[in-house]
Scaffold this motif. Structure first.
Motif, mmCIF file in Angstrom:
data_model
loop_
_atom_site.group_PDB
_atom_site.id
_atom_site.type_symbol
_atom_site.label_atom_id
_atom_site.label_comp_id
_atom_site.label_asym_id
_atom_site.label_seq_id
_atom_site.Cartn_x
_atom_site.Cartn_y
_atom_site.Cartn_z
ATOM 1 N N GLN A 78 25.531 38.919 12.850
ATOM 2 C CA GLN A 78 24.160 38.456 13.037
ATOM 3 C C GLN A 78 23.314 39.427 14.073
ATOM 4 O O GLN A 78 23.774 39.279 15.216
ATOM 5 C CB GLN A 78 24.074 36.855 13.347
ATOM 6 N N ILE A 137 17.337 36.205 8.425
ATOM 7 C CA ILE A 137 17.985 36.447 6.761
ATOM 8 C C ILE A 137 19.125 35.483 6.905
ATOM 9 O O ILE A 137 19.957 35.249 7.443
ATOM 10 C CB ILE A 137 18.512 37.761 6.632
ATOM 11 N N MET A 138 18.507 34.451 5.944
ATOM 12 C CA MET A 138 19.357 33.138 5.927
ATOM 13 C C MET A 138 19.961 33.197 4.269
ATOM 14 O O MET A 138 19.317 33.616 3.460
ATOM 15 C CB MET A 138 19.071 31.968 6.093
ATOM 16 N N ASN A 139 21.026 32.506 4.019
ATOM 17 C CA ASN A 139 21.709 32.520 2.633
ATOM 18 C C ASN A 139 21.443 30.946 2.352
ATOM 19 O O ASN A 139 21.836 30.698 1.050
ATOM 20 C CB ASN A 139 23.289 32.759 2.602
ATOM 21 N N GLU A 140 20.573 30.386 2.935
ATOM 22 C CA GLU A 140 19.999 29.049 2.533
ATOM 23 C C GLU A 140 18.581 28.786 2.985
ATOM 24 O O GLU A 140 18.292 29.296 3.907
ATOM 25 C CB GLU A 140 20.848 27.994 3.336
ATOM 26 N N MET A 152 19.139 35.245 -0.949
ATOM 27 C CA MET A 152 18.843 35.591 0.536
ATOM 28 C C MET A 152 17.600 34.971 0.912
ATOM 29 O O MET A 152 16.641 35.331 0.170
ATOM 30 C CB MET A 152 19.389 36.901 1.254
ATOM 31 N N TYR A 153 17.269 34.491 1.976
ATOM 32 C CA TYR A 153 16.028 33.883 2.202
ATOM 33 C C TYR A 153 15.451 34.393 3.653
ATOM 34 O O TYR A 153 16.139 34.419 4.313
ATOM 35 C CB TYR A 153 16.003 32.318 2.521
ATOM 36 N N ARG A 154 14.304 35.036 3.739
ATOM 37 C CA ARG A 154 13.901 35.479 5.060
ATOM 38 C C ARG A 154 12.845 34.293 5.696
ATOM 39 O O ARG A 154 11.687 33.741 5.320
ATOM 40 C CB ARG A 154 12.650 36.587 4.768
#
Length: 220
Positions: free
Chosen positions: A171, A183-186, A1-3
């Protein structure tokens, strides 16, 4: 996960100040009487915020620029089918972009007609001296009638969309507009959000205030 830092401080501050101002406008406009003085002041404040958002849409943070959410029709179709690229899901999505532009347009029209509105009792807009009786009458009728209800309807639709994203898409868009992060999964590019951006925003808002002053004193 990416912030990912999506919404910089100026964008978030604009958003919440606009929310507070619109609530104040609806309340003061419905109460009327002496509250119309505050209604007028809040209208000028919203006008300055709209000027700022136009400027920030050109020179602001990565995901706040209009270039980041000007989508072709096929992009909206791809988003609705769940096939949009990550860059279309970080900031304003193709569907969210429609809401943003609609809100800015409706608010701009509501504030603009307010400048020409005259209720012949408590309030006369600063630009009424420049307009004919028919123009003032049409602006007043729209501002107090259709314009108000279209704005309230858009706000209600916006709140329903936030609830739908929370319940169906999982979301938390409201918390993202509070913290600035999503928060993204990419992986995706983060918006710059530091002293240089804040200084630029302060300069642009000063320009927005100057433009607002020129508009509201034009009829004087």
């Amino acid at each position: 996960m990416y912030r990912i830092r999506v919404w910089d401080w100026p964008t978030r501050l604009f958003h919440w100040l606009l929310v507070a101002a619109v609530v104040g406008l609806v309340v003061s406009g419905n109460v009327g009487g002496a509250w119309m003085e505050w209604h007028m002041r809040l209208g000028f404040f919203v006008l300055s915020l709209l000027w700022f958002r136009l400027l920030w849409g050109l020179w602001g943070g990565r995901w706040s620029r209009f270039a980041a959410f000007l989508y072709a029709p096929q992009s909206l179709w791809a988003y609705l089918r769940g096939r949009s690229p990550v860059t279309h899901r970080v900031g304003h999505t193709p569907l969210g972009a429609l809401s943003v532009f609609a809100m800015l347009a409706v608010l701009g029209l509501q504030v603009g007609t307010g400048l020409f509105t005259d209720d012949e009792i408590f309030y006369a807009g600063p630009l009424t001296a420049l307009a004919s009786y028919d123009t003032i009458e049409a602006a007043s009728r729209y501002h107090k009638g259709w314009g108000k209800w279209i704005l309230i309807g858009l706000v209600a639709l916006h709140l329903l969309a936030l609830l739908a994203y929370k319940l169906l898409a999982r979301q938390a868009l409201v918390s993202a507009m509070i913290t600035g992060d999503k928060i993204m999964n990419e992986p995706a590019e983060s918006a710059n959000d530091g002293p240089r951006q804040w200084l630029l925003a302060a300069v642009l808002y000063a320009i927005a205030c100057g433009l607002t002053y020129l508009v509201v004193t034009w009829g004087g």
